[in-house]
Structures are given as C-alpha cells and as structure tokens.
Scaffold this motif. Structure first.
Motif, mmCIF file in Angstrom:
data_model
loop_
_atom_site.group_PDB
_atom_site.id
_atom_site.type_symbol
_atom_site.label_atom_id
_atom_site.label_comp_id
_atom_site.label_asym_id
_atom_site.label_seq_id
_atom_site.Cartn_x
_atom_site.Cartn_y
_atom_site.Cartn_z
ATOM 1 N N GLU A 132 47.623 34.359 35.412
ATOM 2 C CA GLU A 132 47.163 34.357 36.773
ATOM 3 C C GLU A 132 46.718 35.792 37.439
ATOM 4 O OE1 GLU A 132 51.761 34.281 36.797
ATOM 5 O OE2 GLU A 132 50.149 33.398 35.593
ATOM 6 N N ALA A 133 47.184 36.831 36.740
ATOM 7 C CA ALA A 133 46.475 38.288 36.994
ATOM 8 C C ALA A 133 45.171 38.367 36.982
ATOM 9 C CB ALA A 133 47.407 39.230 36.477
ATOM 10 N N ALA A 134 44.534 37.996 35.676
ATOM 11 C CA ALA A 134 43.248 38.139 35.506
ATOM 12 C C ALA A 134 42.624 37.131 36.228
ATOM 13 C CB ALA A 134 42.868 37.632 33.931
ATOM 14 N N GLN A 135 42.927 35.783 36.763
ATOM 15 C CA GLN A 135 42.494 35.094 37.515
ATOM 16 C C GLN A 135 42.292 35.654 39.075
ATOM 17 O OE1 GLN A 135 44.626 31.352 37.197
ATOM 18 N NE2 GLN A 135 44.023 31.009 34.981
ATOM 19 N N THR A 136 43.325 35.981 39.643
ATOM 20 C CA THR A 136 43.477 36.788 40.767
ATOM 21 C C THR A 136 42.444 37.941 40.746
ATOM 22 O OG1 THR A 136 45.536 36.224 41.016
ATOM 23 C CG2 THR A 136 44.781 38.023 42.403
ATOM 24 N N PHE A 137 42.285 38.910 39.870
ATOM 25 C CA PHE A 137 41.550 39.963 39.858
ATOM 26 C C PHE A 137 40.048 39.488 39.786
ATOM 27 C CE2 PHE A 137 38.967 43.289 37.835
ATOM 28 C CZ PHE A 137 39.342 44.479 38.374
ATOM 29 N N ALA A 138 39.702 38.551 39.156
ATOM 30 C CA ALA A 138 38.344 37.935 39.017
ATOM 31 C C ALA A 138 37.886 37.387 40.193
ATOM 32 C CB ALA A 138 38.204 36.936 37.792
ATOM 33 N N ALA A 139 38.705 36.578 41.169
ATOM 34 C CA ALA A 139 38.406 36.083 42.209
ATOM 35 C C ALA A 139 38.323 37.143 43.261
ATOM 36 C CB ALA A 139 39.558 35.048 42.538
ATOM 37 N N ASP A 140 39.078 38.079 43.174
ATOM 38 C CA ASP A 140 39.107 39.271 44.440
ATOM 39 C C ASP A 140 37.701 40.032 44.110
ATOM 40 O OD1 ASP A 140 40.738 41.156 46.147
ATOM 41 O OD2 ASP A 140 39.643 42.411 44.712
ATOM 42 N N ARG A 141 37.483 40.331 42.966
ATOM 43 C CA ARG A 141 36.289 41.034 42.720
ATOM 44 C C ARG A 141 34.835 40.127 42.842
ATOM 45 N NH1 ARG A 141 39.629 44.082 43.149
ATOM 46 N NH2 ARG A 141 39.887 46.195 41.914
ATOM 47 N N GLY A 142 35.212 38.972 42.625
ATOM 48 C CA GLY A 142 33.885 37.936 43.090
ATOM 49 C C GLY A 142 33.661 37.887 44.577
#
Length: 319
Positions: free
Chosen positions: A134-144
C-alpha cells in the motif's frame, strides 16, 4: 529591488524527507555553505498538516523556515542561503546568468527525464521493496494527483533523453571539475540531485551513469560537500518557533507590477505545474524575483510566505 531579509545569526529550519531529490539539493547546499541547521522530517505524501500550517497550502518539498518567514522552492531557498552566508558563493559574479539558466533547465527538463527513467516499474519496485504494497500505491496516487494535467514523459522516452543529457553534462565537465568552471555554483547543485536519486535510491538503474565517468567523478566531488550540521527538530516545535517570532521586515523596493494587482490585495500563489495547491494571503511584496504573502494561522501565528516569480502564478482573489 527589495533585498531578502534574513536576521543575523538565524538558524535555518529545513522541512524535508530523506528520499526527496529537491531536499537533497537543499541539504547539499547547506553542507556547501557549512551551515548549522535544524531538520524537520515531513511526510512524503499528503496529508501534511504541520507543513500546511506554515505554508497555507503549498506542499512541495522542501521548504526553508527562518522564524516566521517561510521560503518555498529550492530556487528561492538558494538565494536565501546566499544572503545568510555569502561565501562560498552559489552565484559567483561571473557566472550568475549562465548558472541560473543551467539550474532552471536542470530543475525541470533534466529532473523530469531522470524521474521518468528512475521511477519506471523497475525503479518503483526497488524504491518500495521493503515497504508494504500500500505504500507504493499511496505514493503513486499522491504523485498522480500532483501531476494532474501535466504531460509525463514515458520511461523509454525518458531514458533516451536522460542518456543525452548525461552526455551533455559530461561535455561540460571536460577539462574542468564543475559544470561552469573551477568552482561549483547553483548549476551543479541543480544538476546533481536528480542524478543522486538514480544513483542512491534506485541502484539497479544506476548503470545508465556508467557511460559518463566524468559525471560520476563530478558526483563524488559534489557528494563530498556533505549536509552541514543538522539537528533534529519536531514539526510542532517548528510551528512554536514561528508563533514566537515576527516575520522579518521588508526592505528596499517591494513592487514590480506585472499583473495590475496592488499591494495589499488578497491573492493566491501556486506553482505553474506539479503540486498546484494554492496559498492565499495578502500581497506584501512583488519584487523583481519573488512574491511575499502575509497570512495567519491559528497555531503558527503571523507568517510571511515567499515564492519565486519564475514558475509560479499570482492571481487576485475577487469577492
């Protein structure tokens, strides 16, 4: 032009997180200047309530705090550090124009090529290898969300551009230790940080640097400046420091009117692209180089928040 007011003996506070490339640029500039500074770690993704209490909305990393003055964007932070400690110079007199132009290219064009290459599937997997999915998913969503509306370079195209830019840097370094000559300047710090990200944070992808040994040797020279003398500080303590301080007085000529917006107007400032959250306040200064907004926060008190002109959008708030 209004000079940048930095009280004598000020201890700068850097709000940052370890893997931020622009924060590495700031940390290295502090090391180059040999400065004592206080280090506040902030989250890498939203929400960032303590940071936003200081900035009023701006969320990009890093910011520099001196008392109740908040300085946004490393281009402006570099100028503040130059006022805080003029030598060694980030902007040597003979190189000021060229250094700023190369720095702006490096902070934008080079940066996005490096990130497009370094944060492809293999790089992202490396960066988050020891963290829950979920850390990678959260980061990707934030930068998106931060890059909404931007044209992002695809990994293959980014790799091609990155290789070309590395060769150009190598050509600049031929026969001299730094990009513009015998001494480092802001151009070096701006070009270094995206390459640092590749080399240090996604080492399986760092082989792209091997074709330019001049660049690798230069990176070693840059890394040797270190990070100065940081001391840890809590974010709530930083807010308390702001609340106990008064913003520095504005001096000199404070108004270059390019927008038809009078001083004293309620305005917003936001980045042109990537992280376009707005900061709202009263326009106190619009100098040749930067804007100053006054705002109030329930916890941090009265603040002056400063932004560069270049790369930022000023708008009047109309009733």
């Amino acid at each position: 032009m209004a000079s940048i007011s930095v009280p004598e003996g000020s201890i700068p506070i850097l709000h940052h997180y370890p893997m931020s490339p622009f924060a590495e640029k700031a940390r290295l500039m502090l090391g180059f200047k040999g400065l004592d500074w206080q280090s506040v770690y902030i989250p890498s993704v939203m929400p960032k309530p303590d940071l936003v209490a200081l900035t009023g909305g701006y969320r990009r990393t890093p910011i520099l705090q001196i008392g109740a003055d908040i300085w946004c964007d490393t281009a402006l932070i570099a100028t503040v550090l130059e006022h805080l400690k003029p030598a060694p110079a980030l902007f040597p007199d003979a190189l000021k124009g060229a250094a700023r132009i190369v720095a702006q290219w490096a902070d934008s064009t080079l940066f996005w090529a490096a990130m497009g290459y370094s944060l492809g599937p293999k790089g992202a997997a490396t960066l988050f290898a020891n963290q829950p999915p979920e850390a990678a998913q959260t980061f990707a969503a934030d930068r998106g969300a931060m890059s909404s509306g931007m044209t992002r370079v695809r990994p293959g195209d980014a790799a091609s551009a990155y290789r070309s830019y590395l060769r150009r840097l190598a050509h600049m370094l031929h026969g001299q230790p730094f990009l513009l000559g015998d001494v480092p300047c802001i151009a070096d710090f701006s070009a270094y940080h995206p390459l640092w990200f590749t080399r240090n944070l996604v080492p399986p992808l760092a082989g792209i640097l091997d074709a330019t040994p001049e660049v690798l040797a230069w990176m070693d020279r840059m890394a040797a400046f270190g990070h100065g003398k940081p001391a840890k500080l809590g974010s709530s303590d930083a807010i308390a420091i702001a609340a106990a301080a008064e913003p520095a007085s504005l001096t000199g000529e404070v108004f270059q009117d390019d927008h038809g917006i009078a001083l004293g107007s309620r305005v917003t400032v936001a980045a042109e692209s990537f992280g376009t959250e707005t900061t709202e306040g009263v326009l106190l200064a619009a100098t040749r180089t930067h804007y100053t907004l006054e705002r109030h926060d329930d916890r941090a008190g009265r603040l002056h928040v400063h932004f560069p002109r270049v790369g930022y959008v000023l708008r009047e708030v109309r009733a």
